[in-house]
Write a protein that holds these residues in place. Structure first.
Motif, short mmCIF file in Angstrom:
data_model
loop_
_atom_site.label_atom_id
_atom_site.label_comp_id
_atom_site.label_asym_id
_atom_site.label_seq_id
_atom_site.Cartn_x
_atom_site.Cartn_y
_atom_site.Cartn_z
N PRO A 262 20.70 -19.74 -13.54
CA PRO A 262 20.88 -20.43 -14.78
C PRO A 262 22.29 -20.28 -15.08
O PRO A 262 22.84 -19.12 -14.86
CB PRO A 262 19.75 -19.77 -15.72
CG PRO A 262 18.65 -19.20 -14.80
CD PRO A 262 19.49 -18.62 -13.40
N ILE A 263 22.72 -21.16 -16.17
CA ILE A 263 23.89 -21.02 -16.50
C ILE A 263 24.97 -21.46 -15.58
O ILE A 263 25.79 -22.14 -15.71
CB ILE A 263 24.10 -19.87 -17.66
CG1 ILE A 263 23.13 -19.69 -18.29
CG2 ILE A 263 25.73 -19.91 -17.93
CD1 ILE A 263 23.42 -18.16 -19.02
N VAL A 264 25.05 -20.35 -14.77
CA VAL A 264 26.13 -20.67 -13.68
C VAL A 264 25.84 -21.54 -12.50
O VAL A 264 26.82 -22.22 -12.23
CB VAL A 264 26.23 -18.93 -12.94
CG1 VAL A 264 27.40 -19.09 -11.80
CG2 VAL A 264 26.50 -17.89 -14.08
N GLY A 265 24.82 -21.71 -12.21
CA GLY A 265 24.26 -22.78 -11.12
C GLY A 265 24.34 -22.18 -9.79
O GLY A 265 24.51 -23.06 -8.59
N ARG A 266 24.84 -20.97 -9.53
CA ARG A 266 25.02 -20.39 -8.19
C ARG A 266 23.59 -20.32 -7.34
O ARG A 266 22.60 -20.06 -8.01
CB ARG A 266 25.69 -18.89 -8.22
CG ARG A 266 25.60 -18.27 -6.94
CD ARG A 266 26.85 -17.30 -7.02
NE ARG A 266 26.62 -16.11 -7.96
CZ ARG A 266 27.25 -15.78 -8.91
NH1 ARG A 266 28.62 -16.25 -9.24
NH2 ARG A 266 26.89 -14.89 -9.83
N GLU A 267 23.55 -20.77 -6.13
CA GLU A 267 22.39 -20.55 -5.17
C GLU A 267 22.28 -19.24 -4.90
O GLU A 267 23.07 -18.79 -4.50
CB GLU A 267 22.43 -21.44 -3.99
CG GLU A 267 22.64 -22.99 -4.42
CD GLU A 267 22.21 -23.76 -3.31
OE1 GLU A 267 22.41 -23.23 -2.04
OE2 GLU A 267 21.64 -24.91 -3.57
N LEU A 268 21.06 -18.48 -5.23
CA LEU A 268 20.66 -17.24 -4.65
C LEU A 268 19.59 -17.17 -3.81
O LEU A 268 18.58 -17.71 -4.10
CB LEU A 268 20.01 -16.45 -6.23
CG LEU A 268 20.93 -16.67 -7.35
CD1 LEU A 268 20.31 -15.98 -8.60
CD2 LEU A 268 22.38 -16.00 -7.03
N PRO A 269 19.80 -16.57 -2.62
CA PRO A 269 18.81 -16.19 -1.52
C PRO A 269 17.77 -15.50 -2.11
O PRO A 269 18.02 -14.70 -2.85
CB PRO A 269 19.43 -15.71 -0.37
CG PRO A 269 20.86 -14.94 -1.12
CD PRO A 269 21.09 -16.01 -2.12
N VAL A 270 16.39 -15.83 -1.72
CA VAL A 270 15.45 -15.16 -2.07
C VAL A 270 15.29 -14.25 -1.08
O VAL A 270 15.15 -14.22 0.14
CB VAL A 270 13.98 -15.65 -2.25
CG1 VAL A 270 12.86 -14.74 -2.31
CG2 VAL A 270 14.08 -16.66 -3.45
N ILE A 271 15.42 -12.80 -1.18
CA ILE A 271 15.50 -11.63 0.06
C ILE A 271 14.18 -10.73 -0.32
O ILE A 271 13.57 -10.59 -1.38
CB ILE A 271 16.78 -10.86 -0.30
CG1 ILE A 271 16.82 -10.26 -1.45
CG2 ILE A 271 18.18 -11.70 -0.08
CD1 ILE A 271 17.63 -8.93 -1.53
N GLU A 272 13.85 -9.99 0.79
CA GLU A 272 12.49 -9.19 0.71
C GLU A 272 13.09 -7.86 0.84
O GLU A 272 13.76 -7.63 1.85
CB GLU A 272 11.68 -9.66 1.69
CG GLU A 272 11.17 -11.07 1.68
CD GLU A 272 10.41 -11.65 2.83
OE1 GLU A 272 9.32 -10.65 3.22
OE2 GLU A 272 10.54 -12.74 3.29
N ASP A 273 12.69 -7.16 -0.31
CA ASP A 273 13.40 -5.77 0.02
C ASP A 273 12.20 -5.00 -0.60
O ASP A 273 12.08 -4.59 -1.87
CB ASP A 273 14.57 -5.78 -1.00
CG ASP A 273 15.21 -4.50 -0.47
OD1 ASP A 273 14.69 -3.22 -0.40
OD2 ASP A 273 16.68 -4.31 -0.89
#
Length: 887
Positions: A262-273
Motif C-alpha cells: 500500500p501507499i508505495v505500490g511496490r510488488e512484494l513476493p509472498v515467501i514461505e519462511d
RNA sequence: AGGCUCGUAGCUCAGGGGGAGAGCACUACCUUGACACGGUAGGGGUCAGCGGUUCAAAUCCGCUCGAGCCUACCA
C-alpha cells in the motif's frame, strides 16, 4: 612476622591523643606518609606470595560516586589485609576513556556553550576531550586518595595510553587474522541520537504498551488480500516481501502470489519462511522489512530479497520513504496510519504489550539499522572461557553468579565493536585508493595488493569494552613480555559490580585466555550496587552521591567502615547517613578507648609479652575473646563477608573490650600501689587488645588506626606493614569465658533488678549466690571474683550462701541467687513478674513436652537432648525461684 | 517468555533445621575520672501466606501473593 611490641615511652613520643577526635587532622598526612615510604608498591621478602588486583577503571566522565567508593573500599580492605598478612601486594590504578559516555558529556558541555561538535571538527573535538580527561582523572585520583586506597600510583594507566593502545591494535589485528573479527553489512542496534551502532548489551529493554496494527495488502487473485500484523507501520515503506508459514492452511492460498505494498505500490513476493513466521501469532502473515529488523534481514538473506532503507541514521525518513521523507520516524508512523485509515486498509488494532529497546546512554529508542560494521565472532572465544569456570580456574564469589555466566556465555552472539564516534581507539583498518583493505598494527606504507600508497583509515572507533577486556594484562605492558607482565599477570582477585558481568568480566576472561593463554584472575567478587532510596545510582543517571561530602563530615574511616558493614551478598547495598554517623561513633569509641589505654601505659610503657604472667579470669576472658574475634575477622575476609568481618571487630572492641574488660580492670588500674603484678598484667593485656584491635581494624579504618598506632608505638606509619592478627590459640580459654560471662550475666541481672523495681542505679542491693546452685563449680569460681562482682554491680552486700528468706530468688546461667534492696524496699513490679512467669511457664511446658516425646529422645542428637534437659532445669529453677522468692 | 534474588523489630539489613539477632530510631534512668559521637536497663517481631518433609521449620521442598534485577531476534 614481628610481634607488635610496645616500646617504652620516650621524650619524642608523648603518648597523648587529643581529647577530640578530628579525622581531617590526620587523614591526609598518613596517606602522604604511606605513599612516600613506598607502602603501596609491592614489597616484601623474596619468595613471599604476591597478591594482585587491577582497579575496574572508572570512566573519565567526572567524579566518583558512593558506588565506586564501595567497590574500591572492598579492594583496599583486601589489599591492606593481604599486605599485613605478608603478601607482596600490587593494586593497579587507572581510568577508562569510556567512548560513548565521555563523548556525550563533552557534547553536552559544548552544547551549553552553543558549540556543535561538527563545527569544531574531529581533531579539535578530541583535543578538548583530552583536556577534560586530564581534569577528570585528577579528580578521580584525589578522591581515591582521600578514601585511603593503597593503589600503586607509579603504575597508573589510561586505556588510551600509547602502550595500551598498542595492545588494542595487537588484539584487533590478531583476531582479524584469525578470522574472529569480520566486517559486514547487517542490521545492528543504532542510536539515532548518538549516531552510532551499539552492542546488544548496550540496549536496555523496556516494557511498553504498544499497538499491534493489522494492515491489508492487496493480492491479485486473492480477494481477501494479505492482512499483516505490525507494531511499526512506518517500516512498511521498506517492505520487500510478505512471508507465510509453509504449513499453515490459513495462508496457503497466498502461496506463489504477489502482494502490492500500500501507499508505495511496490510488488512484494509472498515467501514461505518457517523460521520467520510463527503460525500461532497474529494473522500468520508477516511483512518483511530487511533493512529495519534483524529477523527480516536474515529472512531476506535466505530469500535473496532487497533491503530498502526508509529510516536514516538520524531517525528521519529517507528519500525512499517518498512523501514521508524527512519526517521523524514517530511522526511518520502517525502519518502512515492516517493514510492507511483513509485508504481503508487498517483492518484493526489491538493494545499490545511489547518491549522496546532503548539506548543505555541516552534512552533514545534504538533503531534496527542496516549498516556496515565490524564484529567479533565470539563463540570460539567463549568456549574456553566457559571451561575455565567449569574447571574452577576462575570462580565467582558469591557462587550464584556462575549459572548466570554460563547461561549468557552458552548463548553468546557476535559482538558489534565498531562505533561511529570520535573518542576512542581508531579501528586499524586502512583502505587504499583502489579499495583494498589492510588491517595492521602499524599504519601501512603501501597496499600489498596494488602497491597504492594512498590510504584512508576507517573513521570508526572501537567499543570501549574492546579495550577494557584487555585491562588485566594491557596495564602490565602486554603484548610486550615486560617484567611486570611476567611478575604480576595473571592477577588474583577482581572486585566489581555484577552489572558488568557480561560487559566486562566475561570478556576479560575470554580475552585473557585467548591472548595470554591464562585466565586474567582466579576469583571474581561480584558485589551489589549501592542504592539510595531504592534507585540504582549510575554514571549516566544524575542521582550520584559525592563520597567526599560524607568524608568531610564523618571522616574517610567512617565512610569505609559503613560501606564494609553494608556489604551484603544480595543485589543491593543500602547506605544511609545514620549508618555513617554510627561508624563515626565507632571510630570515636576506639579513639577514647585508646586514650584510656595510652593513659595507663603512659608512665612506663606496657610489658611487651604476656608470657609467663599470671592472668586473672578477666584477662584470660578478653584474650580469649580477642582470639575469637581475630579468627572471625580473618575467616570472613577470606569469604568476602566484609559485613561480618566488620561486625566481629565492632562487637569485640565496643561490647567486650570497652563495655566489659575496661570496666573490669578500672578499679585495679586506679588502685594506688603501682607494683601490683595483676595491675601490670592488666596493662599488658590492655595494650595487647588495643594493638591487635588497631591491626584488625586497619584494613577497614586505616587512618585513625595509624594515628593511634603512632602514639602507641612511636613508629609512625608502620601499622600498614604490621602483622595481621590471626588469633593466638594459646589464648583460647573456654573456662574463663564461661565464668566471666556468668559474671556479666549476674551484673546485668542485678541492674535489671533495680530497674524492675523502680530503684535508681545507685540503690544499694544485696546479692546472695547459692553455692548449692545447679552449676556448683561455677558458683565457686564466681566466689573468687567477689570484689569485682561487688564493684560492677554496685552491691551493698554480697554473700555466698543460701539466700535469705526475704530475698527475691532467681536463676541465671545455672546460678541460684537471691536479690534484695539493702533497706526498706518497694514491692515487686507484679505486672512484669506475672509476664515473666507466664513466659517461663510457656517455655517450660514446651520443653517438657519435647522431653516426653519418645521420637525426640530417640531421633534427636544426644547433645540436643542434653541441652534441652539442661535448659529445662534452668527454667524450672527460675520459675520456682521467682514464684517462691521474697518480695 | 525464561532465569536469578528477595519478603525477619518502626527503618536499613544480618542469620539460616534444635533457645528470634545487629545498627539506627524509641522509652526510662545516669553529666560515675576514656568516651553524652557516652553508659545502664527496657519496649517492640504468628521470621509474607498456605501446604508438605522432619522428632524438630524463620531456616529445606512445593504453591500463592508481593518486590527487585537479569537475559531474550516472536511481527
Amino acid at each position: 612476622m614481628s610481634e607488635n611490641r610496645i616500646p617504652a615511652i620516650s621524650e619524642e613520643n608523648p603518648r597523648k591523643l587529643p581529647k577530640t577526635f578530628e579525622p581531617s587532622s590526620f587523614e591526609e598526612r598518613w596517606y602522604r606518609v604511606w605513599e612516600e615510604e613506598g607502602r603501596f608498591r609491592p614489597s616484601g621478602p623474596a619468595g613471599s606470595p604476591r597478591y594482585v588486583m587491577v582497579i575496574p577503571p572508572p570512566n573519565v566522565t567526572g567524579k566518583l560516586h558512593i558506588g565506586h567508593a564501595y567497590g574500591r573500599t572492598i579492594e583496599d580492605i583486601l589489599a591492606r589485609w593481604m599486605r599485613m598478612r605478608g603478601s607482596r601486594v600490587l593494586w593497579v590504578p587507572g581510568t577508562d576513556h569510556a567512548g560513548i559516555a565521555t563523548q556525550m558529556v563533552m557534547e553536552r558541555s559544548l552544547a551549553k556553550q552553543g558549540i556543535d561538535k561538527r563545527d569544531l571538527g574531529r581533531e579539535k573535538f578530541i583535543e578538548r576531550v583530552w583536556a577534560w580527561k586530564r581534569e577528570a582523572k585528577d579528580t578521580i585520583q584525589s578522591q581515591l586518595r582521600k578514601l585511603g586506597c593503597s593503589l600503586d600510583w607509579s603504575r597508573e594507566r589510561f586505556t588510551l595510553d600509547p602502550d595500551l593502545s598498542r595492545a588494542v591494535r595487537r588484539a584487533f589485528v590478531q583476531l582479524y587474522h584469525e578470522g574472529l573479527i569480520y566486517r559486514g553489512r547487517y542490521v545492528v542496534n543504532w542510536c539515532p541520537r548518538c549516531g552510532t551502532a551499539v552492542s546488544d548489551l548496550e540496549v536496555v529493554h523496556k516494557d511498553e504498551e504498544g499497538t499491534l496494527y493489522r494492515i491489508r495488502y492487496d493480492v491479485p487473485g486473492v480477494p481477501a488480500g494479505a492482512v499483516v500484523a505490525t507494531t511499526r507501520p512506518e517500516t512498511m515503506l521498506g517492505d520487500t516481501a510478505v512471508a507465510i508459514h509453509p504449513e499453515d492452511p490459513r495462508t496457503a492460498k497466498l502461496r506463489g502470489k504477489t502482494a502490492v505494498l500500500p501507499i508505495v505500490g511496490r510488488e512484494l513476493p509472498v515467501i514461505e519462511d518457517p523460521i520467520l513466521v510463527d503460525r500461532e501469532f497474529g494473522t500468520g502473515i508477516v511483512k518483511v522489512t530487511p533493512a529495519h529488523d534483524a529477523n527480516d534481514f536474515a529472512s531476506g538473506q535466505r530469500h535473496g530479497l532487497p533491503a530498502v532503507i526508509v529510516i536514516g541514521p538520524d531517525g528521519r525518513m529517507t528519500a525512499e520513504a517518498g512523501e514521508f521523507a524527512g519526517l521523524d520516524r514517530f511522526e511518520a508512523r502517525k502519518q502512515v496510519l492516517a493514510r492507511l485509515t483513509a485508504e481503508n486498509r487498517l483492518v484493526g488494532s489491538d493494545p499490545y504489550k511489547m518491549t522496546v529497546g532503548t539506548c543505555q546512554r541516552c534512552e533514545t529508542v534504538i533503531e534496527p539499522y542496516l549498516s556496515t560494521q565490524w564484529f567479533v565472532k565470539v563463540e570460539p572465544l567463549a568456549a574456553p572461557a566457559i571451561t575455565a569456570v567449569e574447571d574452577g580456574v576462575v570462580r565467582f564469589a558469591p557462587s550464584n553468579w556462575t549459572k548466570t555466566y554460563f547461561e549468557w556465555m552458552r548463548n553468546i552472539r557476535d559482538w558489534c565493536i565498531s562505533r561511529q564516534l570520535w573518542w576512542g581507539h581508531r579501528i586499524p583498518a586502512f583502505t587504499c585508493a583502489n579499495g583494498h583493505v589492510t588491517v595492521s598494527e602499524t599504519d601501512p606504507k603501501s597496499c600489498e595488493v596494488c602497491g597504492s600508497e594512498a590510504f584512508e583509515q576507517d573513521p570508526d572507533v572501537l567499543d570501549t569494552w574492546f579495550s577494557s577486556q584487555l585491562w588485566p594484562f594491557s596495564v602490565f605492558g602486554w603484548p610486550e613480555e615486560t617484567e611486570d607482565f611476567r611478575e604480576f599477570y595473571p592477577t588474583d582477585t577482581l572486585v566489581t559490580g555484577y552489572d558488568i558481568l557480561f560487559f566486562w568480566v566475561a570478556r576479560m576472561i575470554m580475552a585473557g585466555i585467548h591472548f595470554t593463554g591464562r585466565a586474567p584472575f582466579s576469583v571474581v567478587h561480584l558485589h551489589g550496587l549501592v542504592r539510595v532510596g531504592g534507585e540504582k545510582m549510575s554514571k549516566t543517571r544524575g542521582n550520584v552521591i559525592d563520597p567526599l561530602e560524607a568524608i568531610a563530615e564523618f571522616g574517610a574511616d567512617a565512610v569505609r567502615f559503613t560501606l564494609a558493614s553494608a556489604a551484603a551478598s544480595g543485589p543491593t547495598v543500602s547506605v544511609e547517613r545514620s549508618r555513617i554517623a554510627g561508624s563515626r561513633n565507632f571510630a570515636t569509641k576506639l579513639w577514647n578507648a585508646a586514650r584510656f589505654t595510652l593513659g595507663q601505659i603512659e608512665d612506663k610503657g606496657a610489658p611487651d609479652s604476656l608470657e609467663g604472667r599470671e592472668k586473672s579470669l578477666p584477662d584470660r576472658w578478653i584474650l580469649s575473646r580477642l582470639t575469637a574475634a581475630a579468627r572471625e575477622v580473618n575467616r570472613n575476609l577470606a569469604g568476602f563477608r566484609f559485613d561480618e568481618a566488620a561486625q566481629a571487630v565492632y562487637g569485640f572492641l565496643w561490647h567486650e573490650l570497652c563495655d566489659g574488660y575496661l570496666e573490669m580492670v578500672k578499679p585495679l588500674l586506679s588502685a594506688r600501689d603501682g607494683q601490683d603484678a595483676g595491675k601490670e598484667t592488666a596493662r599488658a593485656v590492655l595494650a595487647r587488645c588495643l594493638s591487635d584491635s588497631l591491626a584488625l581494624l586497619h584494613p577497614f579504618m586505616p587512618f585513625v588506626t595509624e594515628e593511634i598506632w603512632e602514639k602507641m608505638t612511636g613508629r609512625p606509619g608502620s601499622l600498614i606493614a604490621a602483622a595481621y592478627p590471626q588469633g593466638d590459640d594459646a589464648f583460647r580459654d573456654e573456662a574463663a569465658e564461661r565464668v566471666v560471662e556468668a559474671l556479666r550475666a549476674l551484673v546485668t541481672r542485678v541492674r535489671n533488678f533495680r530497674t524492675e523495681r523502680g530503684f535508681p542505679p545507685t540503690e544499694p542491693v544485696r546479692l546472695a549466690v547459692d553455692p548449692d546452685s545447679p552449676e556448683r563449680s561455677l558458683a565457686a569460681e564466681i566466689a573468687t571474683l567477689a570484689p569485682l562482682l561487688r564493684h560492677l554491680a554496685r552491691l551493698a552486700d554480697l554473700t555466698f550462701g543460701a539466700p535469705a528468706p526475704e530475698m527475691t530468688r532467681d536463676v541465671t546461667t545455672g546460678l541460684s541467687i537471691g536479690l534484695s534492696v539493702a533497706q526498706g524496699g518497694a514491692g515487686a513490679d507484679s505486672g512484669k513478674l506475672a509476664r515473666t512467669l507466664a513466659a517461663l511457664d510457656g517455655e517450660i511446658a514446651e520443653l517438657s513436652a519435647k522431653l516426653q516425646n519418645a521420637a525426640f529422645l530417640d531421633k534427636a542428637p544426644p547433645a540436643v537432648v542434653e541441652k534441652t534437659r539442661k535448659r529445662l532445669v534452668e527454667l524450672e529453677g527460675r520459675r520456682s525461684a521467682l514464684s517462691t522468692g521474697g518480695a
